[in-house]
Motif scaffolding. Structure first.
Motif, PDB file in Angstrom:
ATOM      1  N   HIS A  35       7.057 111.961   1.129  1.00  0.00           N
ATOM      2  CA  HIS A  35       5.964 111.788   0.394  1.00  0.00           C
ATOM      3  C   HIS A  35       6.055 110.819  -0.355  1.00  0.00           C
ATOM      4  N   ALA A  36       7.057 109.099  -0.432  1.00  0.00           N
ATOM      5  CA  ALA A  36       7.683 108.706  -1.721  1.00  0.00           C
ATOM      6  C   ALA A  36       7.195 107.978  -2.569  1.00  0.00           C
ATOM      7  N   THR A  37       7.337 107.816  -3.890  1.00  0.00           N
ATOM      8  CA  THR A  37       6.652 107.387  -5.151  1.00  0.00           C
ATOM      9  C   THR A  37       7.251 106.255  -5.238  1.00  0.00           C
ATOM     10  N   ASP A  40      10.938 105.768  -5.531  1.00  0.00           N
ATOM     11  CA  ASP A  40      12.178 105.999  -4.421  1.00  0.00           C
ATOM     12  C   ASP A  40      11.765 104.762  -3.708  1.00  0.00           C
ATOM     13  N   ARG A  81       1.818 108.923  -4.744  1.00  0.00           N
ATOM     14  CA  ARG A  81       2.898 108.944  -3.697  1.00  0.00           C
ATOM     15  C   ARG A  81       2.477 108.138  -2.409  1.00  0.00           C
ATOM     16  N   ASP A  83       1.885 108.059   1.344  1.00  0.00           N
ATOM     17  CA  ASP A  83       2.078 108.547   2.899  1.00  0.00           C
ATOM     18  C   ASP A  83       1.401 107.849   3.829  1.00  0.00           C
TER      19      ASP A  83
END
Length: 142
Positions: A35-37, A40, A81, A83
């Motif tokens: 689950h990227a920010t 990221d 985040r 998804d």
């Protein structure tokens, strides 16, 4: 090469103009295991797109969220985040390292609405279970 075509097709199907930045951001999310920010994504693509700003990444993931290609997850006071799994699911959250893990409940679940909220129309729900992940628990024992 097939994965890149998938990102382009997803953008087109969602009615979004295909730009190199949008394609790269969506492809990053398709390939990302987790689950990227926004940070990221930005950090990962910065070398490839040195003139791309954090706000471009933020605006793009917001657009992707609005058209249903990604789901925005707000966890506590941390950064949102994003998804790629947009199917109904929930999250286990590690209170130590912040890791997120997907989990599923049998649907439909029964919600108990308090009397003062009768008539409230539920549009969406998300269950968040907090605890310590196995990795952090192992470090705690060591």
């Amino acid at each position: 090469m097939q994965a890149q075509k998938d990102a382009v097709q997803l953008l087109k199907n969602a009615g979004l103009r295909v730009t190199p930045q949008r394609e790269a951001i969506l492809q990053f999310l398709l390939d990302y295991d987790g689950h990227a920010t926004v940070d990221d994504i930005y950090t990962s693509l910065q070398d490839r797109f040195p003139s791309m700003s954090v706000s471009t990444v933020y605006n793009t993931v917001k657009q992707l969220s609005q058209v249903g290609l990604v789901k925005e997850i707000g966890v506590g006071e941390g950064a949102s985040r994003f998804d790629i799994n947009v199917e109904p699911h929930h999250h286990l959250v590690c209170t130590r390292c912040g890791a997120l893990f997907d989990f599923y409940l049998e649907e439909p679940i029964q919600l108990s609405v308090p009397p003062e909220a009768r008539g409230f129309e539920v549009e969406d729900y998300h269950v968040e279970v907090r605890g310590i992940c196995p990795k952090c628990k192992q470090q705690q024992v060591s």
